[in-house]
Design an enzyme around this catalytic site. Structure first.
Site, PDB file in Angstrom:
ATOM      1  N   ASP A  38      68.615 -45.495  31.180  1.00  0.00           N
ATOM      2  CA  ASP A  38      70.008 -45.375  30.752  1.00  0.00           C
ATOM      3  C   ASP A  38      70.225 -44.165  29.842  1.00  0.00           C
ATOM      4  O   ASP A  38      71.279 -43.540  29.874  1.00  0.00           O
ATOM      5  CB  ASP A  38      70.449 -46.649  30.026  1.00  0.00           C
ATOM      6  CG  ASP A  38      70.853 -47.747  31.006  1.00  0.00           C
ATOM      7  OD1 ASP A  38      70.968 -47.467  32.216  1.00  0.00           O
ATOM      8  OD2 ASP A  38      71.063 -48.887  30.560  1.00  0.00           O
ATOM      9  N   GLY A  39      69.225 -43.824  29.024  1.00  0.00           N
ATOM     10  CA  GLY A  39      69.358 -42.642  28.167  1.00  0.00           C
ATOM     11  C   GLY A  39      69.507 -41.372  28.983  1.00  0.00           C
ATOM     12  O   GLY A  39      70.314 -40.500  28.658  1.00  0.00           O
ATOM     13  N   ASN A  94      79.455 -45.359  26.283  1.00  0.00           N
ATOM     14  CA  ASN A  94      79.045 -46.691  25.833  1.00  0.00           C
ATOM     15  C   ASN A  94      79.675 -47.073  24.502  1.00  0.00           C
ATOM     16  O   ASN A  94      80.429 -48.034  24.425  1.00  0.00           O
ATOM     17  CB  ASN A  94      77.517 -46.763  25.708  1.00  0.00           C
ATOM     18  CG  ASN A  94      76.849 -47.221  26.980  1.00  0.00           C
ATOM     19  OD1 ASN A  94      77.508 -47.593  27.946  1.00  0.00           O
ATOM     20  ND2 ASN A  94      75.526 -47.201  26.988  1.00  0.00           N
ATOM     21  N   GLU A  95      79.325 -46.325  23.453  1.00  0.00           N
ATOM     22  CA  GLU A  95      79.823 -46.698  22.134  1.00  0.00           C
ATOM     23  C   GLU A  95      79.789 -45.529  21.165  1.00  0.00           C
ATOM     24  O   GLU A  95      78.990 -44.598  21.309  1.00  0.00           O
ATOM     25  CB  GLU A  95      79.020 -47.866  21.541  1.00  0.00           C
ATOM     26  CG  GLU A  95      77.643 -47.513  20.993  1.00  0.00           C
ATOM     27  CD  GLU A  95      76.572 -47.348  22.050  1.00  0.00           C
ATOM     28  OE1 GLU A  95      75.848 -46.324  21.989  1.00  0.00           O
ATOM     29  OE2 GLU A  95      76.451 -48.217  22.934  1.00  0.00           O
ATOM     30  N   ASP A 100      75.299 -52.607   8.008  1.00  0.00           N
ATOM     31  CA  ASP A 100      74.411 -51.584   8.561  1.00  0.00           C
ATOM     32  C   ASP A 100      75.196 -50.574   9.390  1.00  0.00           C
ATOM     33  O   ASP A 100      74.769 -49.431   9.562  1.00  0.00           O
ATOM     34  CB  ASP A 100      73.342 -52.216   9.441  1.00  0.00           C
ATOM     35  CG  ASP A 100      72.265 -52.931   8.639  1.00  0.00           C
ATOM     36  OD1 ASP A 100      72.235 -52.745   7.407  1.00  0.00           O
ATOM     37  OD2 ASP A 100      71.471 -53.674   9.235  1.00  0.00           O
ATOM     38  N   ALA A 115      75.123 -52.797  26.042  1.00  0.00           N
ATOM     39  CA  ALA A 115      74.167 -51.869  25.432  1.00  0.00           C
ATOM     40  C   ALA A 115      73.978 -52.218  23.951  1.00  0.00           C
ATOM     41  O   ALA A 115      73.639 -53.347  23.612  1.00  0.00           O
ATOM     42  CB  ALA A 115      74.649 -50.433  25.629  1.00  0.00           C
ATOM     43  N   TYR A 116      74.204 -51.272  23.065  1.00  0.00           N
ATOM     44  CA  TYR A 116      73.999 -51.462  21.628  1.00  0.00           C
ATOM     45  C   TYR A 116      74.851 -52.621  21.102  1.00  0.00           C
ATOM     46  O   TYR A 116      74.384 -53.448  20.303  1.00  0.00           O
ATOM     47  CB  TYR A 116      74.337 -50.154  20.918  1.00  0.00           C
ATOM     48  CG  TYR A 116      73.981 -50.059  19.455  1.00  0.00           C
ATOM     49  CD1 TYR A 116      73.345 -51.089  18.771  1.00  0.00           C
ATOM     50  CD2 TYR A 116      74.279 -48.897  18.735  1.00  0.00           C
ATOM     51  CE1 TYR A 116      73.024 -50.971  17.432  1.00  0.00           C
ATOM     52  CE2 TYR A 116      73.968 -48.767  17.393  1.00  0.00           C
ATOM     53  CZ  TYR A 116      73.338 -49.818  16.744  1.00  0.00           C
ATOM     54  OH  TYR A 116      73.026 -49.706  15.410  1.00  0.00           O
ATOM     55  N   ALA A 117      76.101 -52.712  21.566  1.00  0.00           N
ATOM     56  CA  ALA A 117      76.990 -53.775  21.103  1.00  0.00           C
ATOM     57  C   ALA A 117      76.435 -55.152  21.440  1.00  0.00           C
ATOM     58  O   ALA A 117      76.578 -56.111  20.676  1.00  0.00           O
ATOM     59  CB  ALA A 117      78.381 -53.598  21.713  1.00  0.00           C
ATOM     60  N   SER A 177      73.226 -55.929  21.689  1.00  0.00           N
ATOM     61  CA  SER A 177      72.116 -56.162  20.757  1.00  0.00           C
ATOM     62  C   SER A 177      72.622 -56.556  19.377  1.00  0.00           C
ATOM     63  O   SER A 177      71.942 -57.272  18.633  1.00  0.00           O
ATOM     64  CB  SER A 177      71.244 -54.908  20.643  1.00  0.00           C
ATOM     65  OG  SER A 177      70.701 -54.551  21.892  1.00  0.00           O
TER      66      SER A 177
END
Length: 299
Positions: free
Chosen positions: A72-73, A146-147, A176, A188-190, A192
């Protein structure tokens, strides 16, 4: 008319380079021309490409699509090149989950055939436009598929932030970070950080505080037309804005990050019309044993 693709590869693994040779060989045999990026060319067999291009907004100009071999990166890096050219991205996952990728390594034959025969369709994905301001002065403009995440810049410190939606304050807290994600970025990050999964066709912005020290620090799902802003406390510590893990901006105390639905989408290639639920189950290996399907009444 000459058909040309931009090839973007995660060249750090020997098996990826071997896969590149196979895919490139099949495509060039079919008469397609291939471009590669200058920073990847040294790691790719010269027989795999026709042209070397710089990593600029013009890298994919005039191509049919951007073909990605990696995770994905790598796909997010390729999207940075495909978006200004208005061409779609086709991802083949050579990494782990590879949620954005359309195919896995064992499907290479189908991918090559679909590209050669043009038997694929294109799906538009919402993006984010992001502006960073300090005392009214624009420090940076960027975007995300993505974000966009506003994060503390030092592990030992807390980010003091105020969250705003549609020019009204909603909550302030130590945390954080704060993520603003698209439906595409919800896995994705969201995800996690504890956010919900949103189906891609839903038009919305997802706001996810990360490890916030506050009574009200829930995930918010807001209108795609909303303006979401995160203000870094003037008397606090500096922070950093990171978009898709690709583009970063240092945020001094008092900085304000504004996020809206993007004007320019990213186009993703789809090889088959698979329901999103099936993709979710397949990519995350979700347990669906015991499912018996819909009940069909007697006719």
């Amino acid at each position: 008319m000459t058909r040309e693709l931009l090839l973007v590869v995660h060249t750090g693994r020997p098996e990826n380079r071997r896969t590149t040779e196979y895919v490139a060989g099949k495509l060039r045999q079919a008469g397609l021309k291939l471009r590669v990026l200058v920073e990847e060319a040294a790691d790719i067999n010269a027989a795999c490409y026709d042209t070397i291009v710089a990593h600029t907004d013009e890298a994919a100009e005039g191509t049919e699509l951007v073909l990605v071999l990696g995770g994905d990166g790598t796909l997010l890096r390729a999207a940075e090149l495909a978006r200004p050219a208005g061409v779609p991205v086709l991802g083949v996952n050579l990494g782990r989950v590879g949620f954005l990728a359309e195919a896995d390594s064992e499907e290479l034959h189908e991918v090559v055939a679909a590209v050669i025969d043009r038997t694929y369709h294109v799906e538009q994905r919402m993006t984010l436009d992001v502006i960073v301001r300090l005392n009214g002065t624009v420090l940076a403009r960027t975007w995300a598929l993505n974000e966009a995440s506003v994060e503390k810049s030092s592990r030992e410190r807390i980010l003091d932030a105020v969250l705003e939606v549609d020019e009204r304050p909603v909550s302030g807290f130590g945390c954080d970070g704060v993520l603003v994600a698209t439906p595409t970025g919800s896995t994705a990050y969201a995800f996690s950080a504890g956010g919900p999964v949103i189906w891609p066709e839903v038009e919305a912005l997802l706001v996810v505080p990360s490890n916030a020290h506050a009574l009200f620090a829930r995930t918010l799902v807001v209108s795609p037309n909303s303006l979401v802003a995160v203000e870094v406390a003037p008397g606090g510590h500096p922070a950093v804005l990171c978009c898709d893990g690709q583009r970063t901006v240092e945020l001094p105390p008092g900085a304000r990050v504004e996020v809206v639905g993007g004007k320019v989408p990213v186009n993703l290639v789809r090889l088959k019309k698979e329901p999103f639920a099936d993709r979710l189950v397949r990519k995350f290996s979700l347990p669906v044993q015991g499912w018996r399907g819909p009940v069909i009444p007697n006719r």
